[in-house]
Design an enzyme around this catalytic site. Structure first.
Site, short mmCIF file in Angstrom:
data_model
loop_
_atom_site.label_atom_id
_atom_site.label_comp_id
_atom_site.label_asym_id
_atom_site.label_seq_id
_atom_site.Cartn_x
_atom_site.Cartn_y
_atom_site.Cartn_z
N ASN A 17 1.05 -1.18 0.03
CA ASN A 17 0.07 0.06 -0.09
C ASN A 17 0.67 1.14 -0.13
O ASN A 17 1.26 1.73 1.03
CB ASN A 17 -0.98 -0.12 1.25
CG ASN A 17 -1.89 0.94 1.40
OD1 ASN A 17 -1.81 1.82 0.42
ND2 ASN A 17 -2.93 0.86 1.89
N ARG A 76 -2.20 -1.75 -3.70
CA ARG A 76 -3.32 -0.59 -3.87
C ARG A 76 -2.73 0.44 -5.07
O ARG A 76 -1.63 0.78 -4.85
CB ARG A 76 -3.28 0.11 -2.71
CG ARG A 76 -4.18 1.49 -2.72
CD ARG A 76 -4.25 2.11 -1.43
NE ARG A 76 -4.88 3.24 -1.61
CZ ARG A 76 -4.52 4.40 -0.97
NH1 ARG A 76 -3.72 4.64 -0.11
NH2 ARG A 76 -5.29 5.30 -1.29
N HIS A 87 -11.33 6.09 -2.46
CA HIS A 87 -11.64 5.26 -1.19
C HIS A 87 -12.40 4.07 -1.63
O HIS A 87 -12.94 3.55 -0.79
CB HIS A 87 -12.29 6.39 -0.10
CG HIS A 87 -11.52 7.20 0.43
ND1 HIS A 87 -12.01 8.31 0.74
CD2 HIS A 87 -10.04 7.42 0.87
CE1 HIS A 87 -10.99 9.20 1.39
NE2 HIS A 87 -9.98 8.66 1.28
N ARG A 134 -7.82 19.44 2.98
CA ARG A 134 -8.45 19.68 1.72
C ARG A 134 -9.90 20.59 1.71
O ARG A 134 -10.70 20.37 2.70
CB ARG A 134 -8.50 18.32 0.97
CG ARG A 134 -7.66 18.11 0.40
CD ARG A 134 -7.78 16.45 -0.20
NE ARG A 134 -7.05 15.60 0.56
CZ ARG A 134 -7.21 14.23 0.33
NH1 ARG A 134 -8.00 13.65 -0.69
NH2 ARG A 134 -6.59 13.45 0.96
N GLU A 158 -8.32 -1.72 4.77
CA GLU A 158 -7.98 -1.70 3.34
C GLU A 158 -6.85 -2.82 3.00
O GLU A 158 -7.17 -3.56 1.98
CB GLU A 158 -7.54 -0.23 2.93
CG GLU A 158 -8.48 0.94 2.90
CD GLU A 158 -8.14 2.15 2.75
OE1 GLU A 158 -7.49 2.64 3.34
OE2 GLU A 158 -8.38 2.47 1.36
#
Ligand code: ADP
Length: 405
Positions: A7, A99, A187, A248, A391
């Site tokens: 990842n 990923r 995501h 963000r 994940e």
């Protein structure tokens, strides 16, 4: 079967090794046999490696950083040598799952990596300049170190790739869409995992449920899930769209950017930095992108910190409402990731907005430390859950499913 998960992010590389025995996936995510993290940026010119294993062994090293390949090789070495050894040799690894942030319109599912897949990932670096190149670097490092092992790409965008055009396209000239300017969403691995885990815990068929998943970490996004797939999401062409996040901005009127370029001489690079790194909770509060520190400031009566949290929750409510409208109703609302799993006040305030439709939290369950649990009351019209997103485990499962297919 032993599956190595890679990842890679812009500043770190997380890796872990799972063992999956038997003909069926376990109900509960297993503890990885081995986990490693490389921090590329914490100290200039030095990569920090940390490794730990399920049986408690720990290894830490600071490695002079010229290129990333030799550091990754040193990380992988700790799998079959030294205090953290969990394998007799590299040949015990059956598959590697990566990923990969951007799969564009090409990939609706995870795929075995071939030279063509690598070319596509490289092409899509235009859309994900920070992530896709490091993802590809990880794939090539594994090829160099482990040879011809089956590798799988698990795309952040794949779960959203079936979104209908009416949600995926922006209302701009159609020619832009033909150039690939459209909503991709991100995501996806987390949204899919949480929806699947919720259906499993509720003992329901995922395809029968209308679900909104709220992934609230440093980056934040929602997905509206029907028939087992995302039909709408808040992130868009890039991970900057939608909800207010740690640093963000989320969605803003694009004319603000035009105004700043025209009237105040801002460059594209300056605006990119401001919207990605100097906005959101951090930009409004002036305190931090970390909600824990924003909440500490609120406890000390910091007015701007309170405003930042109020805005964060307001936008969360608005977008949950939008997702419910896309679904035409709601069966399950899921909170996940750092904020979603650990901030009961955010969950409670967001949920209060939907009391009108019979959604009711169980305040005791919500304020405990729920993990993979229902937090709504027994008579709530909507089941609300906290799911711990995993994940890396989700990537390992994708590999296992491809191997078994
Ligand atoms: P990433 O998006 O980088 O994977 P995480 O999902 O781990 O990050 O989320 C990190 C964020 O979660 C932190 O920046 C912080 O704002 C938030 N967070 C973590 N723990 C708590 C907590 N106990 N209370 C409130 N917020 C928390």
């Amino acid at each position: 079967m032993k599956i190595l998960v890679m990842n890679a992010g812009s500043s770190s590389q997380k890796s872990c090794l799972y063992q999956i025995d038997g003909e069926q996936l376990p109900d509960l995510p297993p503890v990885p046999l081995w986990e490693a993290q490389i921090d590329w940026t914490h100290q200039p010119g030095i990569a920090e490696l940390k490794v730990n294993t399920a049986n408690g062994a720990i290894h830490k090293a600071e490695i002079p950083l010229q290129s990333r390949g030799p550091v990754m090789a040193q990380m992988l070495d700790t799998l079959w040598s030294g205090a953290t050894q969990v394998l007799a040799s590299a040949s015990e690894i059956d598959m590697v799952g990566h990923r990969v942030v951007h799969g564009g319109q090409y990939y609706q599912d995870s795929v075995r990596i071939t030279p063509d897949v690598k070319t596509r990932i490289a092409e899509l670096a235009d859309l994900a300049p920070v992530h896709n190149p490091v993802n590809l670097e990880g794939i090539e490092a594994i090829e160099a170190i482990l040879g011809d092992l089956p590798q799988v790409a698990v795309f952040d965008t794949a779960f959203h790739a079936r979104m209908p055009e009416r949600t995926a396209l922006y209302p701009v000239p159609y020619a832009w869409a033909e150039q690939g300017i459209r909503r991709y969403g991100f995501h996806g691995t987390s949204h899919r995992y949480c929806a699947q885990r919720a259906a499993q815990l509720l003992n329901r068929d995922l395809k029968e449920l209308r679900i909104v998943t709220c992934h609230l970490g440093n980056g934040c996004s929602l997905a509206a899930i029907r028939d087992g797939y995302s039909i709408n999401t808040t992130m868009g062409f890039t991970p900057l769209d939608g909800l207010m996040m740690g640093s963000r901005s989320g969605a803003v009127d694009p004319s603000i950017l035009l105004y700043l370029i025209r009237e105040q001489g801002y460059s594209a690079e300056q605006l990119e930095t401001i919207l990605n790194q100097e906005s959101g909770l951090f930009g409004v509060s002036g305190v931090s992108n970390d909600l824990r520190l924003v909440m500490q400031a609120i406890a000390d009566s910091d007015v701007r910190a309170q405003l930042a949290l109020d805005m964060y929750i307001e936008r969360l409510k608005q977008f949950i409402g939008a997702m419910i409208a896309s679904l035409g109703g709601l069966d399950v609302l899921i909170f996940t990731a750092g904020v979603g799993e650990n901030a009961p006040n955010v969950r409670a305030e967001a949920c209060a907005a939907f009391a009108y439709m019979g959604l009711q939290l169980d305040l005791d369950r919500n304020s405990g430390r729920p993990r993979d649990q229902v937090i709504s009351s027994a008579d709530s019209s909507v089941v609300v859950m906290v799911i711990h997103t995993q994940e890396d485990w989700a990537i390992a499962r994708e590999c296992w499913q491809i191997a078994m297919a």
